[in-house]
Design an enzyme around this catalytic site. Sequence first.
Site, PDB file in Angstrom:
ATOM      1  N   HIS A  57      12.861  -2.093  -1.686  1.00  0.00           N
ATOM      2  CA  HIS A  57      11.961  -1.710  -2.782  1.00  0.00           C
ATOM      3  C   HIS A  57      12.640  -0.647  -3.650  1.00  0.00           C
ATOM      4  O   HIS A  57      13.359   0.214  -3.141  1.00  0.00           O
ATOM      5  CB  HIS A  57      10.646  -1.170  -2.212  1.00  0.00           C
ATOM      6  CG  HIS A  57       9.598  -1.005  -3.274  1.00  0.00           C
ATOM      7  ND1 HIS A  57       9.586   0.077  -4.116  1.00  0.00           N
ATOM      8  CD2 HIS A  57       8.580  -1.800  -3.665  1.00  0.00           C
ATOM      9  CE1 HIS A  57       8.572  -0.054  -4.973  1.00  0.00           C
ATOM     10  NE2 HIS A  57       7.950  -1.192  -4.714  1.00  0.00           N
ATOM     11  N   GLU A  62      11.071  -7.249  -9.475  1.00  0.00           N
ATOM     12  CA  GLU A  62      10.224  -6.130  -9.899  1.00  0.00           C
ATOM     13  C   GLU A  62      11.007  -5.230 -10.851  1.00  0.00           C
ATOM     14  O   GLU A  62      11.786  -4.379 -10.391  1.00  0.00           O
ATOM     15  CB  GLU A  62       9.806  -5.289  -8.684  1.00  0.00           C
ATOM     16  CG  GLU A  62       8.991  -6.019  -7.654  1.00  0.00           C
ATOM     17  CD  GLU A  62       8.161  -5.039  -6.830  1.00  0.00           C
ATOM     18  OE1 GLU A  62       6.936  -5.117  -6.911  1.00  0.00           O
ATOM     19  OE2 GLU A  62       8.733  -4.185  -6.157  1.00  0.00           O
ATOM     20  N   TRP A  72       0.815  -1.216   0.000  1.00  0.00           N
ATOM     21  CA  TRP A  72       0.000   0.000   0.000  1.00  0.00           C
ATOM     22  C   TRP A  72       0.852   1.271   0.000  1.00  0.00           C
ATOM     23  O   TRP A  72       0.335   2.378   0.008  1.00  0.00           O
ATOM     24  CB  TRP A  72      -0.980  -0.028   1.181  1.00  0.00           C
ATOM     25  CG  TRP A  72      -2.040  -1.098   1.002  1.00  0.00           C
ATOM     26  CD1 TRP A  72      -2.299  -1.807  -0.152  1.00  0.00           C
ATOM     27  CD2 TRP A  72      -2.966  -1.580   1.976  1.00  0.00           C
ATOM     28  NE1 TRP A  72      -3.322  -2.698   0.050  1.00  0.00           N
ATOM     29  CE2 TRP A  72      -3.749  -2.572   1.349  1.00  0.00           C
ATOM     30  CE3 TRP A  72      -3.212  -1.259   3.312  1.00  0.00           C
ATOM     31  CZ2 TRP A  72      -4.770  -3.258   2.031  1.00  0.00           C
ATOM     32  CZ3 TRP A  72      -4.224  -1.941   3.988  1.00  0.00           C
ATOM     33  CH2 TRP A  72      -4.991  -2.925   3.351  1.00  0.00           C
ATOM     34  N   LYS A  73       2.149   1.106   0.044  1.00  0.00           N
ATOM     35  CA  LYS A  73       3.078   2.253  -0.024  1.00  0.00           C
ATOM     36  C   LYS A  73       2.638   3.334   0.963  1.00  0.00           C
ATOM     37  O   LYS A  73       2.174   3.016   2.055  1.00  0.00           O
ATOM     38  CB  LYS A  73       3.173   2.739  -1.473  1.00  0.00           C
ATOM     39  CG  LYS A  73       3.479   1.579  -2.435  1.00  0.00           C
ATOM     40  CD  LYS A  73       3.873   1.998  -3.815  1.00  0.00           C
ATOM     41  CE  LYS A  73       4.161   0.748  -4.646  1.00  0.00           C
ATOM     42  NZ  LYS A  73       4.636   1.044  -5.984  1.00  0.00           N
ATOM     43  N   GLY A  95       4.048   0.607 -11.480  1.00  0.00           N
ATOM     44  CA  GLY A  95       3.148   1.757 -11.519  1.00  0.00           C
ATOM     45  C   GLY A  95       2.922   2.327 -12.904  1.00  0.00           C
ATOM     46  O   GLY A  95       2.368   3.420 -13.044  1.00  0.00           O
ATOM     47  N   SER A 119       2.903  -3.719 -12.135  1.00  0.00           N
ATOM     48  CA  SER A 119       1.668  -3.588 -12.904  1.00  0.00           C
ATOM     49  C   SER A 119       0.861  -4.881 -13.006  1.00  0.00           C
ATOM     50  O   SER A 119       0.237  -5.151 -14.037  1.00  0.00           O
ATOM     51  CB  SER A 119       1.969  -3.021 -14.300  1.00  0.00           C
ATOM     52  OG  SER A 119       2.472  -1.703 -14.196  1.00  0.00           O
ATOM     53  N   GLY A 163       1.175  -3.190  -6.161  1.00  0.00           N
ATOM     54  CA  GLY A 163       0.973  -1.847  -5.643  1.00  0.00           C
ATOM     55  C   GLY A 163      -0.404  -1.331  -6.055  1.00  0.00           C
ATOM     56  O   GLY A 163      -1.413  -1.581  -5.379  1.00  0.00           O
TER      57      GLY A 163
HETATM   58  P1  PGA Z   1       2.529  -1.636  -9.087  1.00  0.00           P
HETATM   59  O1  PGA Z   1       3.596  -1.594  -7.887  1.00  0.00           O
HETATM   60  O2  PGA Z   1       1.681  -2.874  -8.873  1.00  0.00           O
HETATM   61  O3  PGA Z   1       1.753  -0.372  -8.934  1.00  0.00           O
HETATM   62  O4  PGA Z   1       3.292  -1.706 -10.356  1.00  0.00           O
HETATM   63  C1  PGA Z   1       4.317  -2.750  -7.530  1.00  0.00           C
HETATM   64  C2  PGA Z   1       5.290  -2.426  -6.424  1.00  0.00           C
HETATM   65  O5  PGA Z   1       5.811  -1.303  -6.376  1.00  0.00           O
HETATM   66  O6  PGA Z   1       5.567  -3.277  -5.570  1.00  0.00           O
END
Ligand code: PGA
Length: 255
Positions: A96, A169, A12-13, A175, A215, A236
């Site tokens: 991250h 990742e 959830w950042k 994102g 994504s 995310g």
């Molecule tokens: P995202 O983020 O699903 O929005 O690409 C993934 C993450 O940063 O762990």
Amino acid sequence: MAESTLQLVANWKMALSLAESRGLAAAVAAHRRPARVAVTLAPSFPAIPAVREAVARSTIALAAQNASAEPPGALTGEVSLDQLRELGVTRVILGHSERRAKLGETDAGVGRKVAAAVRAGVAPIVCVGETADERRANHQVDVVRKQLTAALAGLRPPFGGAAMAVAYEPVWAIGTGIPIGPPQAAEMLAVVRQRIVDLVAPPFRGAFRILYGGSVDAANLRSFVGSGQFDGVLVGTASQRTEPLLSLLDAFANL
Ligand code: PGA
């Protein structure tokens, strides 16, 4: 043969308010989740107690998004692994790419945190992945190998039963709404798997799960997880609102 459990880690950042975090956690806890998916929620630090309460009496695990490698003491503004454990946190996302790119997190620093987390009994979810420039230069394999070598350098087995994870990742896929293509994902999964074989003694390799992040959503989930693919996903954007998150959970039933 029984189908293996697959992981969904919701990152959830710093995106949600405390009330939103509590509400989303309650929605996930109340949702009928496919038996195949093991859910971990990673709220920001101040939301952890509210999320813990919302998922109490469920099988949902709690992760932090970072932790200090240092023992409790004089380190203003940091959060210790002991404090996280006290809050019911069993896993921690480390390294991250947002922290690496924007907050000066280094390969060596990630390695110290990974070792400290395992010592403290909190299972690390170690993030690795190349930037767009590194992929353009065809350096993705070297970059990920180097990140993993540093991240796992301080690990001393046995790991105390910790279910560790490496999340591949690609930074350019985070994102952006543009995930990596399945052939490239398969190539990088093999790279991560081999690196774990190179770095970790045979009896302890089984403690690692390999996740994909970048994504992921309900529509593309099946390109990444399932038999012969990744053991789960780190998500995310699609994990930060109720509808896409519940759809993503439902998608685990159709793999
Ligand atoms: P995202 O983020 O699903 O929005 O690409 C993934 C993450 O940063 O762990």
